[in-house]
Design a protein around this motif. Structure first.
Motif, PDB file in Angstrom:
ATOM      1  N   ALA A 136       0.959  -1.107  -0.087  1.00  0.00           N
ATOM      2  CA  ALA A 136       0.128  -0.165  -0.051  1.00  0.00           C
ATOM      3  C   ALA A 136       0.873   1.112  -0.151  1.00  0.00           C
ATOM      4  O   ALA A 136       2.014   1.282   0.500  1.00  0.00           O
ATOM      5  CB  ALA A 136      -0.852  -0.136   1.151  1.00  0.00           C
ATOM      6  N   GLN A 137       0.271   2.454  -0.467  1.00  0.00           N
ATOM      7  CA  GLN A 137       1.027   3.644  -0.698  1.00  0.00           C
ATOM      8  C   GLN A 137       0.010   4.481   0.109  1.00  0.00           C
ATOM      9  O   GLN A 137      -1.135   4.664  -0.124  1.00  0.00           O
ATOM     10  CB  GLN A 137       1.270   4.059  -2.028  1.00  0.00           C
ATOM     11  CG  GLN A 137       2.323   3.138  -2.822  1.00  0.00           C
ATOM     12  CD  GLN A 137       2.522   3.747  -4.030  1.00  0.00           C
ATOM     13  OE1 GLN A 137       3.028   4.802  -4.372  1.00  0.00           O
ATOM     14  NE2 GLN A 137       2.462   2.914  -5.087  1.00  0.00           N
ATOM     15  N   THR A 138       0.718   5.382   1.017  1.00  0.00           N
ATOM     16  CA  THR A 138      -0.023   6.518   1.737  1.00  0.00           C
ATOM     17  C   THR A 138       0.471   7.909   1.180  1.00  0.00           C
ATOM     18  O   THR A 138       1.721   7.971   1.219  1.00  0.00           O
ATOM     19  CB  THR A 138       0.212   6.403   3.247  1.00  0.00           C
ATOM     20  OG1 THR A 138      -0.199   4.789   3.744  1.00  0.00           O
ATOM     21  CG2 THR A 138      -0.587   7.425   4.006  1.00  0.00           C
ATOM     22  N   PHE A 139      -0.329   8.802   0.880  1.00  0.00           N
ATOM     23  CA  PHE A 139       0.085   9.969   0.501  1.00  0.00           C
ATOM     24  C   PHE A 139      -1.050  11.081   0.899  1.00  0.00           C
ATOM     25  O   PHE A 139      -2.086  10.728   1.260  1.00  0.00           O
ATOM     26  CB  PHE A 139      -0.160   9.875  -0.909  1.00  0.00           C
ATOM     27  CG  PHE A 139      -1.137   9.528  -1.782  1.00  0.00           C
ATOM     28  CD1 PHE A 139      -2.243  10.463  -2.069  1.00  0.00           C
ATOM     29  CD2 PHE A 139      -1.539   8.085  -1.864  1.00  0.00           C
ATOM     30  CE1 PHE A 139      -3.441   9.745  -2.632  1.00  0.00           C
ATOM     31  CE2 PHE A 139      -2.735   7.777  -2.386  1.00  0.00           C
ATOM     32  CZ  PHE A 139      -3.558   8.636  -2.895  1.00  0.00           C
ATOM     33  N   PRO A 140      -0.361  12.423   1.070  1.00  0.00           N
ATOM     34  CA  PRO A 140      -1.463  13.611   1.184  1.00  0.00           C
ATOM     35  C   PRO A 140      -2.260  13.925   0.175  1.00  0.00           C
ATOM     36  O   PRO A 140      -2.035  13.836  -0.999  1.00  0.00           O
ATOM     37  CB  PRO A 140      -0.664  14.695   1.880  1.00  0.00           C
ATOM     38  CG  PRO A 140       0.673  14.246   1.230  1.00  0.00           C
ATOM     39  CD  PRO A 140       0.903  12.861   0.784  1.00  0.00           C
ATOM     40  N   LEU A 141      -3.764  14.009   0.534  1.00  0.00           N
ATOM     41  CA  LEU A 141      -4.520  14.653  -0.337  1.00  0.00           C
ATOM     42  C   LEU A 141      -4.998  16.208   0.142  1.00  0.00           C
ATOM     43  O   LEU A 141      -5.555  16.429   1.029  1.00  0.00           O
ATOM     44  CB  LEU A 141      -5.620  13.654  -0.581  1.00  0.00           C
ATOM     45  CG  LEU A 141      -6.721  14.169  -1.923  1.00  0.00           C
ATOM     46  CD1 LEU A 141      -5.962  13.755  -3.399  1.00  0.00           C
ATOM     47  CD2 LEU A 141      -7.732  13.153  -1.903  1.00  0.00           C
ATOM     48  N   ASN A 142      -4.721  17.221  -0.714  1.00  0.00           N
ATOM     49  CA  ASN A 142      -4.873  18.532  -0.358  1.00  0.00           C
ATOM     50  C   ASN A 142      -5.864  19.072  -1.414  1.00  0.00           C
ATOM     51  O   ASN A 142      -5.569  19.015  -2.509  1.00  0.00           O
ATOM     52  CB  ASN A 142      -3.425  19.296  -0.382  1.00  0.00           C
ATOM     53  CG  ASN A 142      -2.372  18.878   0.433  1.00  0.00           C
ATOM     54  OD1 ASN A 142      -2.606  18.770   1.659  1.00  0.00           O
ATOM     55  ND2 ASN A 142      -1.211  18.597  -0.239  1.00  0.00           N
ATOM     56  N   PHE A 143      -6.704  19.673  -0.957  1.00  0.00           N
ATOM     57  CA  PHE A 143      -7.854  19.976  -1.768  1.00  0.00           C
ATOM     58  C   PHE A 143      -9.009  21.167  -0.988  1.00  0.00           C
ATOM     59  O   PHE A 143      -8.860  21.350  -0.245  1.00  0.00           O
ATOM     60  CB  PHE A 143      -8.799  18.798  -2.187  1.00  0.00           C
ATOM     61  CG  PHE A 143      -9.451  18.243  -1.077  1.00  0.00           C
ATOM     62  CD1 PHE A 143     -10.765  18.543  -0.704  1.00  0.00           C
ATOM     63  CD2 PHE A 143      -9.022  17.173  -0.353  1.00  0.00           C
ATOM     64  CE1 PHE A 143     -11.550  17.877   0.260  1.00  0.00           C
ATOM     65  CE2 PHE A 143      -9.463  16.568   0.719  1.00  0.00           C
ATOM     66  CZ  PHE A 143     -10.836  16.802   1.102  1.00  0.00           C
ATOM     67  N   ASN A 144      -9.615  21.704  -1.771  1.00  0.00           N
ATOM     68  CA  ASN A 144     -10.682  22.348  -1.065  1.00  0.00           C
ATOM     69  C   ASN A 144     -11.979  22.430  -2.119  1.00  0.00           C
ATOM     70  O   ASN A 144     -11.990  22.009  -3.377  1.00  0.00           O
ATOM     71  CB  ASN A 144     -10.521  24.077  -0.905  1.00  0.00           C
ATOM     72  CG  ASN A 144     -10.148  24.954  -2.051  1.00  0.00           C
ATOM     73  OD1 ASN A 144     -10.824  24.988  -3.007  1.00  0.00           O
ATOM     74  ND2 ASN A 144      -9.201  25.511  -2.042  1.00  0.00           N
ATOM     75  N   PHE A 145     -13.113  22.460  -1.559  1.00  0.00           N
ATOM     76  CA  PHE A 145     -14.479  22.312  -2.331  1.00  0.00           C
ATOM     77  C   PHE A 145     -14.750  23.744  -2.882  1.00  0.00           C
ATOM     78  O   PHE A 145     -14.275  24.854  -2.274  1.00  0.00           O
ATOM     79  CB  PHE A 145     -15.506  22.043  -1.648  1.00  0.00           C
ATOM     80  CG  PHE A 145     -15.591  20.347  -1.191  1.00  0.00           C
ATOM     81  CD1 PHE A 145     -15.570  19.509  -2.287  1.00  0.00           C
ATOM     82  CD2 PHE A 145     -15.198  20.116   0.024  1.00  0.00           C
ATOM     83  CE1 PHE A 145     -15.704  18.195  -1.945  1.00  0.00           C
ATOM     84  CE2 PHE A 145     -15.366  18.748   0.367  1.00  0.00           C
ATOM     85  CZ  PHE A 145     -15.634  17.785  -0.393  1.00  0.00           C
ATOM     86  N   PHE A 146     -15.288  23.778  -3.947  1.00  0.00           N
ATOM     87  CA  PHE A 146     -16.237  25.134  -4.380  1.00  0.00           C
ATOM     88  C   PHE A 146     -17.511  24.676  -5.205  1.00  0.00           C
ATOM     89  O   PHE A 146     -17.542  23.519  -5.709  1.00  0.00           O
ATOM     90  CB  PHE A 146     -15.174  25.918  -5.254  1.00  0.00           C
ATOM     91  CG  PHE A 146     -14.805  25.351  -6.605  1.00  0.00           C
ATOM     92  CD1 PHE A 146     -15.866  25.621  -7.515  1.00  0.00           C
ATOM     93  CD2 PHE A 146     -13.701  24.616  -6.687  1.00  0.00           C
ATOM     94  CE1 PHE A 146     -15.539  25.107  -9.094  1.00  0.00           C
ATOM     95  CE2 PHE A 146     -13.501  23.961  -8.191  1.00  0.00           C
ATOM     96  CZ  PHE A 146     -14.361  24.365  -9.274  1.00  0.00           C
ATOM     97  N   VAL A 147     -18.349  25.611  -5.149  1.00  0.00           N
ATOM     98  CA  VAL A 147     -19.586  25.432  -5.608  1.00  0.00           C
ATOM     99  C   VAL A 147     -19.770  26.562  -6.691  1.00  0.00           C
ATOM    100  O   VAL A 147     -19.613  27.758  -6.451  1.00  0.00           O
ATOM    101  CB  VAL A 147     -20.707  25.503  -4.701  1.00  0.00           C
ATOM    102  CG1 VAL A 147     -21.997  25.290  -5.536  1.00  0.00           C
ATOM    103  CG2 VAL A 147     -20.592  24.388  -3.709  1.00  0.00           C
ATOM    104  N   SER A 148     -20.054  26.231  -8.081  1.00  0.00           N
ATOM    105  CA  SER A 148     -20.158  27.298  -9.178  1.00  0.00           C
ATOM    106  C   SER A 148     -21.458  27.219  -9.746  1.00  0.00           C
ATOM    107  O   SER A 148     -22.133  26.256  -9.858  1.00  0.00           O
ATOM    108  CB  SER A 148     -19.030  27.004 -10.246  1.00  0.00           C
ATOM    109  OG  SER A 148     -19.206  26.002 -10.972  1.00  0.00           O
ATOM    110  N   LYS A 149     -21.700  28.463 -10.366  1.00  0.00           N
ATOM    111  CA  LYS A 149     -23.088  28.495 -10.968  1.00  0.00           C
ATOM    112  C   LYS A 149     -22.848  27.833 -12.628  1.00  0.00           C
ATOM    113  O   LYS A 149     -21.944  28.424 -13.339  1.00  0.00           O
ATOM    114  CB  LYS A 149     -23.333  29.964 -11.235  1.00  0.00           C
ATOM    115  CG  LYS A 149     -24.822  30.277 -11.856  1.00  0.00           C
ATOM    116  CD  LYS A 149     -25.086  31.792 -11.724  1.00  0.00           C
ATOM    117  CE  LYS A 149     -26.357  32.052 -12.062  1.00  0.00           C
ATOM    118  NZ  LYS A 149     -26.501  32.117 -13.837  1.00  0.00           N
ATOM    119  N   ARG A 150     -23.637  26.847 -12.913  1.00  0.00           N
ATOM    120  CA  ARG A 150     -23.647  26.091 -14.195  1.00  0.00           C
ATOM    121  C   ARG A 150     -24.408  26.753 -15.368  1.00  0.00           C
ATOM    122  O   ARG A 150     -24.151  26.702 -16.613  1.00  0.00           O
ATOM    123  CB  ARG A 150     -23.993  24.676 -13.680  1.00  0.00           C
ATOM    124  CG  ARG A 150     -23.711  23.733 -14.818  1.00  0.00           C
ATOM    125  CD  ARG A 150     -24.416  22.334 -14.448  1.00  0.00           C
ATOM    126  NE  ARG A 150     -24.243  21.473 -15.531  1.00  0.00           N
ATOM    127  CZ  ARG A 150     -24.665  20.213 -15.566  1.00  0.00           C
ATOM    128  NH1 ARG A 150     -25.320  19.785 -14.482  1.00  0.00           N
ATOM    129  NH2 ARG A 150     -24.716  19.283 -16.618  1.00  0.00           N
TER     130      ARG A 150
END
Length: 333
Positions: A136-150
């Protein structure tokens, strides 16, 4: 002979189907689901253009562990899938889209082939019955959510943008597709999308003066944290209707950094720093973080007064000019 061919075709189909589920990915090695909540109301003017970001979450960093959980598979990479339970992107309706900011880029399912992005995590293959969790490989996942007008501007529309409160935002899996079995692969869920609503009009911001000029200053008596000068300025928000909403904002440094989150430090002169203070409370305004610019109100005009405060960051001044800029992103509440 025909019967043998049919059995052979069926065996091949079973192998290909199983290959879709050759990866397992879990948060912290064991967790298959997590949720993040939108904990504020969000107002959306009809006039906003398509792809306008309506809300953005804080930045998150989680630890992911992936492995090939079945034997008999060759090399494979990990993929980041957006909207994993909404293949037709119909669940939220025509006006809303959930996106992810990943590796410095805003990603929307409508702009990606197969709604997925390949991550730089690779496996060389697994040929052991029961899988290869030992690799197995362990790694960081860096993110943020955004909500946009479609949708494009659509005058006259009022009320909620969607009736869906809970939405699976992303899943990690292999190239063959997503395993939808319970607790198989990590899925991040976003809660509170039904808090977005349309309002009748937008606000226009004006800043006065547009450029804060501290003029000439002397380097004599430079001392760390010593205040040099304060210059007042104001931000006025005006609107053409009596819809009640507030405005939040995020200030992002340009040609500068925000050393402590509250001090704008020019790239071309790090001996000084600029803080923004809200009047009359003299409350410091953060950079790179959402703050309240205009309180919830039906008023057609609101004026907010601020001070730009210049301070020394060192006991030894760097002679010469300095300049720094901050962009302002506005979010309707």
């Amino acid at each position: 002979m025909k019967r043998v061919c049919q059995l052979l075709s069926l065996a091949l189909l079973l192998v290909l189907t199983q290959k879709s589920y050759a990866l397992a990915c879990k948060k912290n090695g064991t967790q298959a689901t997590d949720a993040i909540m939108i904990n504020t109301s969000i107002a959306v003017p009809n006039s906003l253009p398509k792809d306008t970001v309506l809300w953005r979450s804080d930045n998150y960093s989680i630890s992911m562990t992936c492995w090939q959980d079945n034997g008999g598979y060759g090399a494979e990479s990990v993929y980041f899938y957006l909207s994993p339970r909404d293949p037709g992107l119909t669940q939220l309706g025509p006006d809303l889209e959930v996106g992810i900011h990943l590796n410095g880029t805003d990603l929307r399912c409508t702009q990606l082939a197969q709604c997925r992005v390949q991550l730089p995590i690779h496996f060389s293959g697994c040929y052991v019955t029961g899988g290869c969790k030992d690799k197995a490989q362990t790694f960081p996942l860096n993110f943020n959510f955004f909500v946009s007008k479609r949708s494009p501007p659509r005058p006259g529309k009022e009320g909620a943008l969607t009736a869906v409160p809970t939405y699976p935002a992303f899943q990690l899996d292999g190239v063959g597709g997503m395993n939808n079995a319970p607790d198989s692969n990590f899925v991040m869920v976003l809660i509170g999308l039904n808090k977005l609503r349309y309002v009748a009009c937008s606000s226009v911001l004006s800043i006065s003066p547009k450029t804060v000029d501290f003029g000439s200053i002397t380097s004599t008596g430079a001392q760390t944290n010593k205040m040099i000068k304060e210059v007042p300025f104001s931000i006025t928000a005006t609107k053409s209707c009596n819809s009640a909403y507030g405005l939040n904002a995020v200030l992002t440094p340009v040609a500068a950094t925000a050393a402590d989150g509250y001090t704008l430090v020019p790239n071309n002169n790090t001996s000084v720093g600029i803080s923004l203070l809200k009047q009359p409370s003299r409350t410091a305004i953060p950079f790179n973080k959402e703050f309240t610019l205009v309180e919830y109100s039906p008023d057609p005009m609101v004026v907010n007064n601020f001070l730009a405060q210049l301070k020394w960051r060192t006991n030894k001044a760097i002679l010469g000019k300095f300049n720094a800029t901050a962009t302002i992103d506005v979010f309707y509440k």
